[in-house]
Motif scaffolding. Sequence first.
Motif, PDB file in Angstrom:
ATOM      1  N   GLY A  16       0.833  -1.094  -0.021  1.00  0.00           N
ATOM      2  CA  GLY A  16      -0.020  -0.066   0.003  1.00  0.00           C
ATOM      3  C   GLY A  16       0.798   1.246   0.207  1.00  0.00           C
ATOM      4  N   GLY A  17       1.992   1.248   0.870  1.00  0.00           N
ATOM      5  CA  GLY A  17       2.821   2.392   0.780  1.00  0.00           C
ATOM      6  C   GLY A  17       3.478   2.656  -0.427  1.00  0.00           C
ATOM      7  N   LEU A  18       3.724   1.524  -1.093  1.00  0.00           N
ATOM      8  CA  LEU A  18       4.548   1.708  -2.389  1.00  0.00           C
ATOM      9  C   LEU A  18       3.783   2.171  -3.477  1.00  0.00           C
ATOM     10  N   ILE A  19       2.598   1.846  -3.436  1.00  0.00           N
ATOM     11  CA  ILE A  19       1.354   2.358  -4.516  1.00  0.00           C
ATOM     12  C   ILE A  19       1.086   3.599  -4.036  1.00  0.00           C
ATOM     13  N   LEU A  20       1.080   4.091  -2.873  1.00  0.00           N
ATOM     14  CA  LEU A  20       0.735   5.479  -2.445  1.00  0.00           C
ATOM     15  C   LEU A  20       1.721   6.562  -2.692  1.00  0.00           C
ATOM     16  N   ALA A  21       3.167   6.037  -2.507  1.00  0.00           N
ATOM     17  CA  ALA A  21       4.288   6.927  -2.857  1.00  0.00           C
ATOM     18  C   ALA A  21       4.475   7.395  -4.339  1.00  0.00           C
ATOM     19  N   THR A  22       4.174   6.038  -5.067  1.00  0.00           N
ATOM     20  CA  THR A  22       4.120   6.293  -6.493  1.00  0.00           C
ATOM     21  C   THR A  22       3.054   7.249  -6.998  1.00  0.00           C
ATOM     22  N   PHE A  23       1.964   7.114  -6.502  1.00  0.00           N
ATOM     23  CA  PHE A  23       0.954   7.983  -6.851  1.00  0.00           C
ATOM     24  C   PHE A  23       1.283   9.516  -6.432  1.00  0.00           C
ATOM     25  N   LEU A  24       1.789   9.687  -5.152  1.00  0.00           N
ATOM     26  CA  LEU A  24       2.088  11.002  -4.821  1.00  0.00           C
ATOM     27  C   LEU A  24       3.183  11.620  -5.553  1.00  0.00           C
ATOM     28  N   ARG A  36     -15.940   6.119  -5.284  1.00  0.00           N
ATOM     29  CA  ARG A  36     -16.222   5.625  -4.167  1.00  0.00           C
ATOM     30  C   ARG A  36     -15.372   5.653  -3.047  1.00  0.00           C
ATOM     31  N   MET A  37     -13.944   5.947  -3.588  1.00  0.00           N
ATOM     32  CA  MET A  37     -13.101   6.057  -2.355  1.00  0.00           C
ATOM     33  C   MET A  37     -11.801   6.993  -2.670  1.00  0.00           C
ATOM     34  N   THR A  38     -11.307   7.569  -1.551  1.00  0.00           N
ATOM     35  CA  THR A  38     -10.110   8.323  -1.872  1.00  0.00           C
ATOM     36  C   THR A  38      -8.897   7.877  -2.166  1.00  0.00           C
ATOM     37  N   PRO A  39      -7.868   8.470  -2.464  1.00  0.00           N
ATOM     38  CA  PRO A  39      -6.643   7.975  -2.873  1.00  0.00           C
ATOM     39  C   PRO A  39      -6.150   7.001  -1.614  1.00  0.00           C
ATOM     40  N   TRP A  40      -6.439   7.705  -0.608  1.00  0.00           N
ATOM     41  CA  TRP A  40      -5.602   6.910   0.843  1.00  0.00           C
ATOM     42  C   TRP A  40      -6.365   5.448   0.953  1.00  0.00           C
ATOM     43  N   GLU A  41      -7.726   5.574   0.840  1.00  0.00           N
ATOM     44  CA  GLU A  41      -8.422   4.337   0.886  1.00  0.00           C
ATOM     45  C   GLU A  41      -8.195   3.205  -0.040  1.00  0.00           C
ATOM     46  N   ALA A  42      -7.992   3.972  -1.463  1.00  0.00           N
ATOM     47  CA  ALA A  42      -7.481   3.152  -2.469  1.00  0.00           C
ATOM     48  C   ALA A  42      -6.195   2.366  -2.270  1.00  0.00           C
ATOM     49  N   SER A  43      -5.163   3.214  -1.619  1.00  0.00           N
ATOM     50  CA  SER A  43      -3.945   2.601  -1.384  1.00  0.00           C
ATOM     51  C   SER A  43      -4.044   1.336  -0.369  1.00  0.00           C
ATOM     52  N   ILE A  44      -4.950   1.586   0.465  1.00  0.00           N
ATOM     53  CA  ILE A  44      -5.364   0.418   1.375  1.00  0.00           C
ATOM     54  C   ILE A  44      -5.727  -0.821   0.828  1.00  0.00           C
ATOM     55  N   TYR A  45      -6.844  -0.519  -0.015  1.00  0.00           N
ATOM     56  CA  TYR A  45      -7.501  -1.566  -0.651  1.00  0.00           C
ATOM     57  C   TYR A  45      -6.514  -2.295  -1.597  1.00  0.00           C
ATOM     58  N   ALA A  46      -5.958  -1.304  -2.514  1.00  0.00           N
ATOM     59  CA  ALA A  46      -5.029  -2.243  -3.633  1.00  0.00           C
ATOM     60  C   ALA A  46      -3.849  -2.913  -2.923  1.00  0.00           C
ATOM     61  N   GLY A  47      -3.299  -2.275  -1.671  1.00  0.00           N
ATOM     62  CA  GLY A  47      -1.953  -2.956  -1.180  1.00  0.00           C
ATOM     63  C   GLY A  47      -2.627  -4.234  -0.588  1.00  0.00           C
ATOM     64  N   PHE A  48      -3.789  -4.182  -0.061  1.00  0.00           N
ATOM     65  CA  PHE A  48      -4.514  -5.516   0.625  1.00  0.00           C
ATOM     66  C   PHE A  48      -4.609  -6.461  -0.435  1.00  0.00           C
ATOM     67  N   TRP A  49      -5.271  -6.264  -1.643  1.00  0.00           N
ATOM     68  CA  TRP A  49      -5.252  -7.064  -2.601  1.00  0.00           C
ATOM     69  C   TRP A  49      -4.235  -7.910  -3.159  1.00  0.00           C
ATOM     70  N   LEU A  50      -3.053  -6.866  -3.470  1.00  0.00           N
ATOM     71  CA  LEU A  50      -1.763  -7.199  -3.938  1.00  0.00           C
ATOM     72  C   LEU A  50      -1.250  -8.460  -2.887  1.00  0.00           C
ATOM     73  N   THR A  51      -1.125  -7.983  -1.558  1.00  0.00           N
ATOM     74  CA  THR A  51      -0.743  -8.995  -0.825  1.00  0.00           C
ATOM     75  C   THR A  51      -1.689 -10.143  -0.541  1.00  0.00           C
ATOM     76  N   PHE A  52      -2.971 -10.106  -0.893  1.00  0.00           N
ATOM     77  CA  PHE A  52      -3.768 -11.328  -0.888  1.00  0.00           C
ATOM     78  C   PHE A  52      -3.240 -12.270  -1.923  1.00  0.00           C
ATOM     79  N   VAL A  53      -2.992 -11.521  -3.008  1.00  0.00           N
ATOM     80  CA  VAL A  53      -2.636 -12.661  -4.307  1.00  0.00           C
ATOM     81  C   VAL A  53      -1.357 -13.077  -4.040  1.00  0.00           C
ATOM     82  N   VAL A  54      -0.308 -12.240  -3.518  1.00  0.00           N
ATOM     83  CA  VAL A  54       1.067 -12.949  -3.109  1.00  0.00           C
ATOM     84  C   VAL A  54       0.830 -14.085  -2.131  1.00  0.00           C
TER      85      VAL A  54
END
Length: 131
Positions: A16-24, A36-54
């Motif tokens: 999530g931090g890597l995705i957010l840092a790249t966005f910033l 439906r979601m802010t950038p901060w929320e999206a970084s949390i969701y995207a980070g979660f799903w990437l972690t879930f796949v790994v």
Amino acid sequence: HMYNHILYLVYWAINGGLILATFLVDPNSVILGNNRMTPWEASIYAGFWLTFVVWSFWDILIAGGVKLGQGFSAWIYFALVNLLGMYLVSSLTKYTGLSIAYPILIVALALLANLIQRFVWTKIYYQNSHK
């Protein structure tokens, strides 16, 4: 093991931090958020799903009795898993809030995520489980 839970949370924070840092740094190439979601929320969701796949692919290895250790084969396997995960997460923008404009950036982020994850895995999990 408690290390597994800590490691999952650390991976989630890394992703999530890597995705957010790249966005910033470059909000035109990495788009976070939607109606439906802010950038901060999206970084949390995207980070979660990437972690879930790994984690899911890691569980497949464990269930199959495969032990990659920390060598080159593990690095390649998890680089490919991160690449697949980053592609899937950025392709499901409606649900994750993440869109990555350039395929090469998907590759770069996946490789960087893998590099950081492997470093952390070595420091947290591997060293603690082999004492």
